[in-house]
Scaffold this active site. Sequence first.
Site, mmCIF file in Angstrom:
data_model
loop_
_atom_site.group_PDB
_atom_site.id
_atom_site.type_symbol
_atom_site.label_atom_id
_atom_site.label_comp_id
_atom_site.label_asym_id
_atom_site.label_seq_id
_atom_site.Cartn_x
_atom_site.Cartn_y
_atom_site.Cartn_z
ATOM 1 N N ASP A 56 -14.281 25.538 22.383
ATOM 2 C CA ASP A 56 -15.376 25.175 21.581
ATOM 3 C C ASP A 56 -16.412 24.466 22.010
ATOM 4 O O ASP A 56 -17.555 24.116 21.711
ATOM 5 C CB ASP A 56 -14.664 24.482 20.342
ATOM 6 C CG ASP A 56 -13.909 25.491 19.572
ATOM 7 O OD1 ASP A 56 -14.005 26.397 19.459
ATOM 8 O OD2 ASP A 56 -12.559 24.696 19.020
ATOM 9 N N ASP A 102 -12.630 22.066 17.872
ATOM 10 C CA ASP A 102 -11.436 21.065 18.211
ATOM 11 C C ASP A 102 -10.869 21.500 19.795
ATOM 12 O O ASP A 102 -10.294 20.658 20.000
ATOM 13 C CB ASP A 102 -10.172 21.042 17.286
ATOM 14 C CG ASP A 102 -9.362 22.325 17.229
ATOM 15 O OD1 ASP A 102 -10.075 23.341 17.158
ATOM 16 O OD2 ASP A 102 -8.015 22.214 17.108
ATOM 17 N N ASP A 145 -15.190 27.111 13.888
ATOM 18 C CA ASP A 145 -14.163 27.534 14.413
ATOM 19 C C ASP A 145 -12.922 27.426 13.563
ATOM 20 O O ASP A 145 -12.748 26.748 12.589
ATOM 21 C CB ASP A 145 -13.815 26.628 15.548
ATOM 22 C CG ASP A 145 -12.275 27.277 16.157
ATOM 23 O OD1 ASP A 145 -12.300 28.252 16.616
ATOM 24 O OD2 ASP A 145 -11.360 26.266 16.318
#
Length: 640
Positions: free
Chosen positions: A542, A538, A341
């Site tokens: 996600d 995080d 990410d």
Amino acid sequence: MNAETKQMTTPIAMNNEEKVSLIEKGKQHIELLFAIISGVLILVGWLLMNVELTAVSVPIFILAYVIGGFFKAKEGIEDTIAEKELNVEMLMIFAAIGAAIIGYWMEGAILIFIFALSGALETYTMNRSNREISALMDIQPEEALRIVGGREEKVHISELQIGDTILVKPGERIPADGAILQGTSNIDEAAITGESMPLSKKEQDIVYAGTMNLNGSITVEVKKRANETLFQKIINLVQNAQSEKSPSQQFIERFEGPYVKIVLIVVGLMMFLPVLLLSWSWNETFYRAMILLVVASPCALVASVMPATLSAISNGARKGILFKGGVHLENLSNLQAIAFDKTGTLTKGKPEVTDVIVRDDWTKEDFLYTVGSIESHSNHPLAQAITAYAKKNSTKPLQRPDQLEDKAGWGIVGTINNKTILIGKADFVGRDEALKFADTSAFAQEGKTVVFAKDDQGICGVLALKDIVRQETAAAIKQLTSLNVQAIMLTGDSKTTASAIAKEAAITNYIAECLPEEKVSSIKDLKQKYAAVGMVGDGINDAPALATANVGIAMGEGTDVALETADVVLMKNDLNKIAEAIELSKRMNRIIKQNVIFSITVIMLLIASNFLQIIDLPFGVIGHEGSTILVILNGLRLLK
């Protein structure tokens, strides 16, 4: 040998009276003490035998049997009753009794002694792996100084409620997760992140339970209950990791039961077939059967996995890499690709507004006031950055919007002072209209994220924001490349912006304009291309991708949902730790393979030597139990 990880009492349920006493702690070493006493008794018995006092030496050897074999015999009998399955411990008991029956008292005692010694080594491994938890538990404050109506009162941390105000004096450890209400200080967060340098904390900064307040008196508002703190989650993660068995360990344990039965059947046949087929004497036949019972036992094979796994988990915990189980640690070495990410993972996740363009009928201050007021009620990192910038650059205090609707992955719709404003991507407000309003290609090429605002007359303004790439990102990606692991960036940014960020992060592959719900499908597509795929993230959005990946890796400062969903947690938010974790996994798997191959080879050589009548019982005992000790010691190398 079977070794069950002992669960430890969490700090929340402990008080001063319940803490383990020094005497109780000494019990951890009693297994080793019994093994040493058994060895001393064997030495005494051997000396008595040399001066032809056999009648006196036999009771000494019997005593060595009882003391040295107590723990393993107890474990073997209890496991056999509970699981209704014979195990390695029972094989050793039968072998020692068999040796005594044919008069080999000393050899049987030596077998028990080395078996007990290897068991003590395995217990030592578990105790070492628990040391990280024990160290944390020792620094967990048990009491807090709560402020109620201007009065201070000492309470147990389990009594603290969210919203309580606590006072933390210089030199004290912070008892709960919270935010500083008043005061400034330097906080040592080594217990949480492993970072040796203290961090300066001021009002509104977050502090964590278990960290040390160094030089300032601070009052803190409690944000989490004692059993929900980051500190407690670390302890739970390591505890769960120790109790969860890796695929290799599960296979070994499934293999142990049937193998023990086969050994006993073969030993039963060995007791009379050589007499009939090879013309051996009955004494020689029984003697060789007892040796077979010893050397064919899979002690070394069973001990090949658990000590190595526990040592590796302990090693990782000490370095700020928390594995939720041996299975995830083992799977890390198989990763061929890792998806990252972007925001908060490859970047710091704290973008800043760099450019503002407004329509002629708007002033910059009015534009920032309106957009900032709407964005102030969103938790998105871009929204927080816009709000912070608006507060600094607008003289009017921001107000609560009349209506608000969050379009996840696209933008936000808010109504303020009877004006409805759309804030978000170009596609959200109308791509053609957005491109006509301003040429934002230069922003994209610089890796900036562009946010458009639209009112009832069209596009009314543009904000460009830049999220700084973490300092260690490029080096971490290069480390993964050297390990033949492909890095892929997932981002909702446009292709131009994604290309600029990817170049800065040293990533060649990226998936741009990726909505939160598309992250899962992207991971599934990557899994079809690569044998095993990891995901690093995080945020809340996600979590589904972390669960879909073969191994989910969460940043330690991420959301609770990400931390709970992931298989591995990087407490220091240091991306370099990913390569370190993979190398630790490869090293662990390599040591396990060494142990398995070595133990099987030793067993085969000893069995062949026995059938060829080359080896005697003492050497069979030493070869078998010596190999067990060697594989345990080999596993302990992972502690370093």
